[in-house]
Design an enzyme around this catalytic site. Structure first.
Site, PDB file in Angstrom:
ATOM      1  N   GLN A 135       0.827  -1.202   0.000  1.00 24.39           N
ATOM      2  CA  GLN A 135       0.000   0.000   0.000  1.00 24.39           C
ATOM      3  C   GLN A 135       0.867   1.260   0.000  1.00 24.39           C
ATOM      4  OE1 GLN A 135      -1.991   1.478   3.764  1.00 24.39           O
ATOM      5  NE2 GLN A 135      -3.791   0.640   2.769  1.00 24.39           N
ATOM      6  N   GLY A 136       0.762   2.057  -1.055  1.00 20.16           N
ATOM      7  CA  GLY A 136       1.544   3.297  -1.132  1.00 20.16           C
ATOM      8  C   GLY A 136       0.686   4.497  -0.772  1.00 20.16           C
ATOM      9  N   TYR A 137       0.471   4.675   0.515  1.00 21.55           N
ATOM     10  CA  TYR A 137      -0.357   5.787   0.989  1.00 21.55           C
ATOM     11  C   TYR A 137       0.494   6.876   1.627  1.00 21.55           C
ATOM     12  CZ  TYR A 137      -5.156   3.963   0.479  1.00 21.55           C
ATOM     13  OH  TYR A 137      -6.364   3.562   0.008  1.00 21.55           O
ATOM     14  N   GLU A 253     -10.005  -1.891   5.348  1.00 20.97           N
ATOM     15  CA  GLU A 253      -8.813  -2.129   6.150  1.00 20.97           C
ATOM     16  C   GLU A 253      -9.170  -2.300   7.607  1.00 20.97           C
ATOM     17  OE1 GLU A 253      -5.482   0.508   5.785  1.00 20.97           O
ATOM     18  OE2 GLU A 253      -4.365  -0.784   7.147  1.00 20.97           O
ATOM     19  N   GLU A 383      -6.099   8.034  17.362  1.00 21.55           N
ATOM     20  CA  GLU A 383      -6.630   9.401  17.445  1.00 21.55           C
ATOM     21  C   GLU A 383      -7.458   9.743  16.213  1.00 21.55           C
ATOM     22  OE1 GLU A 383      -3.600   8.424  18.223  1.00 21.55           O
ATOM     23  OE2 GLU A 383      -3.574   8.882  20.357  1.00 21.55           O
TER      24      GLU A 383
END
Lengths: 399, 372
Positions: A135-137, A253, A383
């Site tokens: 995953q390239g986030y 996810e 958070e």
């Protein structure tokens, strides 16, 4: 609720098939290193592991609810639940990890919004465990504030040319493909100029460097992208609509991270603590933990872990009935992180100094405790989940 | 499945409408202020009978709906929202379960149809001391010919002072036994306990109370099964009430956070408060799932049903106390005034957490049931 006849049949057939086809080695308790993630760079730990994956993939049961034409099993939610219950009952290991980026996240998203060509091209190899995805986030300056990604995709007609840096790309060095958020509209408001692309890790210009973590492992990588070409048919969703695509994927996810782990399917850590107590002289026949503070803290954890497995089950039932909300994804994620951190901390306490050795350790408890620190950070920090609940579910106002 | 079907949603919606119009929280306040002798609304109990709620667990052959414990949690969750004191727990859940599990057709015929119609109130006397310990009933039965004599004390008996008949646990020849004792039997003294939550409770004393064999629910050997079933059902239903309570007190707190302004903005815009409120929401959702799971587990006779019951009661107690304590704090000075209803939620949460074993009791029981 009692099973009706067709459900009973399905359960019986499933059990019979599993008994016949699951190799005995694949019915031993799983150790972390032997989980199967698949992909072109994957080496099977044993013939049994390879055989088990092949047999399950042939049946489509690595992705039980996906349509058969895309390599899935075509099962209903209720049938998939039975399959899982029967696998648990026979201690069958998952043939392919259900929480992988591909099976847990990208696959369901492609199913939901991909083109027919994308479904036909990407889903069957995912279901067969032939391609592994990362995953390239996140980027160095886009973590919790993900919408500020700066990796740039330049429009070159039939393809994009991508330049930038991704970070926390889990297992990028072992992956075949990456799905990534890139900026296609530098002049539009930040959420509106993002595109979701599918990128071949073998493309020229992709450079991966693992990052060493406090646990001593290198599960995460930095990925540098220099003039990487991505054809336009590899855009998932619309150009500049990547933020919405990522929201669909993120809700998967949070669901898949949490529903995958049923803490109480593993052995009670209270019983492990009792075993350790019984190793001491004069304690061989103890019936309960003498340290009542530890006993109560373990039991409080296990009560919560049981409640969490009920919550996972309920989230699945609500999703199947179309009543699912963003709330459950965030609630699961918050509890999962807290429980795993608590569990690994209690395990270290149970082990004492025996478990602190770094080289040739008696137990991997120390590394697992350190690894669990990431649970409340990765995939949207605790958070951020609390922000989502505050704003979207409780409707509390912005500052 | 741990979600509601259409029929269950309908039951919930109907009840919510009934309770918010007939017995909103102001109803509890009025009962408390008037020191009502009943401590409940007899009219509402009659309505519960007419609509079938009183007989949710009563088998159809005795005039009830013959539904499941899962369905009973729907009722309890709703009166948790309105803090409505109701004999549902004592009569429709605990006494009904005792009678059904006993298999005593004589007593079932006598009481179950009356329960289903909401015509009588029954109580179950389990505790003898200030801390829940049901294996030590604090009461003994002695048999002499056809007569059974009861001696002992009971406390924290829900609806004990208005029950026509009390189901009392005690030891007979060292074995757990349950007897049905009319409240006005000579030798029975009843003292109403005015609890902080203004819900019904009584202390009962039994001095040489003469009973006949027919009043025993079963042979002594079966008493423990009856008690276990009564406790499981009671604990789940109290837990469900606590979920309703927690849900309501959180909603009221969220509304207050949006409406109360300080520093020129709603206090609900401050992240310090947002995250605390969101965490309460997360706890309540998890506890709710645990309660539904426990109810299903008991309904289906699952192997780990007892464990799930303790998980549910512990998590519901923690969630309700947590949400109501945070509610008081977030309401600031107003939260500690009797003018606001928030204090009533806090008081009920504390008492209902303690009822049939508090979170500490049930967490310890999780350890014992797991084997450490």
């Amino acid at each position: 609720m009692k099973d009706d006849a067709s459900v009973r049949d399905f359960r019986a057939e499933t059990r019979a098939w599993l008994e016949q086809n699951c190799p005995p080695e694949m019915r031993l308790p799983i150790v972390e290193e032997e989980r199967c993630w698949g992909g072109r760079k994957w080496t099977f730990h044993s013939d049994a592991q390879r055989l088990w994956l092949e047999r399950m993939a042939d049946r489509g049961w690595t992705a039980p609810t996906w349509p058969r034409e895309y390599g899935g099993g075509g099962l209903s939610h209720a049938e998939a639940k039975i399959l899982r219950e029967e696998m648990d009952a026979l201690n069958c290991r998952p043939p392919l990890e259900r929480v992988s980026q591909a099976l847990g996240l990208l696959g369901p998203t492609i199913l939901a919004i991909g083109t027919d060509a994308q479904k036909a091209r990407f889903l069957p190899p995912i279901a067969r465990g032939e391609t592994r995805w990362c995953q390239g986030y996140s980027e160095p300056n886009a973590g919790s504030d993900l919408a500020s990604v700066r990796t740039r995709a330049r429009d070159e007609g039939d393809h994009f040319v991508i330049n930038g840096q991704k970070i926390w790309t889990s297992h990028a060095h072992l992956s075949d493909w990456m799905f990534a958020l890139v900026r296609t509209g530098p002049d539009t408001p930040k959420h509106a100029g993002i595109t979701f692309v599918l990128l071949d890790m073998d493309s020229p210009g992709v450079d991966v460097r693992p990052i060493e973590l406090i646990s001593g492992k290198s599960a995460f990588c930095e990925t540098f992208l220099t003039d990487v070409k991505v054809p336009k048919e590899n855009v998932l969703g619309e150009v500049n609509d990547g933020w919405n695509v990522s929201k669909i994927l993120l809700s998967n996810e949070r669901n898949s991270i949490s529903t995958a782990r049923n803490f109480m399917a593993e052995r009670s850590i209270g019983l492990t603590a009792l075993d350790r107590q019984r190793e001491g002289p004069g304690h061989e026949s103890d019936a309960s933990l003498l340290d009542t503070s530890l006993r109560e803290r373990i039991a409080a954890y296990e009560a919560s872990a049981w409640a969490f497995s009920a919550l996972s089950e309920r989230a699945g039932d609500l999703a199947a009935a179309g009543e699912s909300t963003a709330a459950h994804a965030s609630v699961l994620k918050i509890h999962y992180a807290r429980l795993n951190q608590l569990r690994t901390s209690l395990m270290l306490e149970i082990g004492g100094s025996d478990y602190f050795e770094w080289d040739a350790p008696v137990s991997d408890a120390a590394r697992l405790w350190l690894r669990a620190k990431a649970n409340s950070i990765e995939g949207g920090s605790t958070e951020i989940q609390l922000n989502i609940l505050s704003k979207r579910v409780l409707g509390l106002p912005n500052l | 499945m741990l979600n509601f079907n259409d029929e269950q949603r309908m039951i919930r919606d109907n009840l919510r409408q009934l309770l918010t119009s007939e017995t909103p929280v102001s109803h509890l306040r009025a009962l408390r202020n008037a020191r009502s002798s009943d401590g409940i609304s007899p009219a509402l109990w009659k309505t519960f009978g007419e609509l079938g709620f009183a007989g949710v667990l009563v088998p159809e052959e005795f005039g009830g709906l013959g539904l499941s414990l899962f369905d009973a949690t729907i009722v309890a969750e709703e009166y948790g929202h309105t803090l409505t004191p109701s004999p549902f727990l004592s009569t429709s859940v605990m006494a009904t379960t005792a009678l059904v599990v006993s298999g005593n057709t004589h007593l079932m015929r006598r009481f179950l149809p009356e329960i289903a119609l909401g015509r009588i109130v029954m109580a179950c006397a389990v505790d003898t001391g200030p801390h829940h310990d049901p294996r030590m009933p604090g009461l003994g039965f002695a048999r002499s010919g056809a007569t059974v004599t009861a001696n002992g004390t009971k406390t924290f008996v829900v609806d004990g002072h208005i029950a026509e008949t009390v189901l009392v646990t005690g030891l007979l020849d060292g074995e757990m036994t349950v007897a049905a004792v009319a409240r006005d039997t000579p030798g029975v003294t009843v003292r109403r306990q005015w609890m902080m939550d203004a819900h019904n409770s009584a202390a009962l004393k039994f001095e040489d109370v003469q009973l006949n064999q027919m009043q025993l629910l079963s042979d002594p050997g079966k008493g423990r099964d009856i008690l276990d079933a009564v406790l499981a059902a009671g604990r789940i239903v109290v837990a469900a009430e606590l979920i309703g309570l927690a849900d309501e007190v959180l909603s009221r707190t969220i509304a207050y956070l949006k409406e109360r302004h300080q520093f020129g903005r709603p206090i609900g815009s401050f992240q310090a408060l947002q995250h605390r409120a969101a965490l309460q929401f997360a706890e309540i959702e998890q506890a709710r799932a645990a309660v539904l799971k426990a109810a299903r587990a008991v309904d289906e006779g699952a192997e780990n049903a007892e464990l799930m019951v303790s998980v549910a009661k512990a998590k519901a107690g923690e969630a309700a106390l947590g949400a109501s304590e945070e509610a008081v704090q977030m309401h600031g000075g107003m939260g500690i005034t009797d003018d606001l209803d928030i204090g009533l939620f806090l008081k009920r949460a504390r008492v209902a957490d303690h009822l049939l074993g508090n979170a500490h009791y049930h967490v310890t029981r999780v350890a014992a049931l797991t084997g450490y």
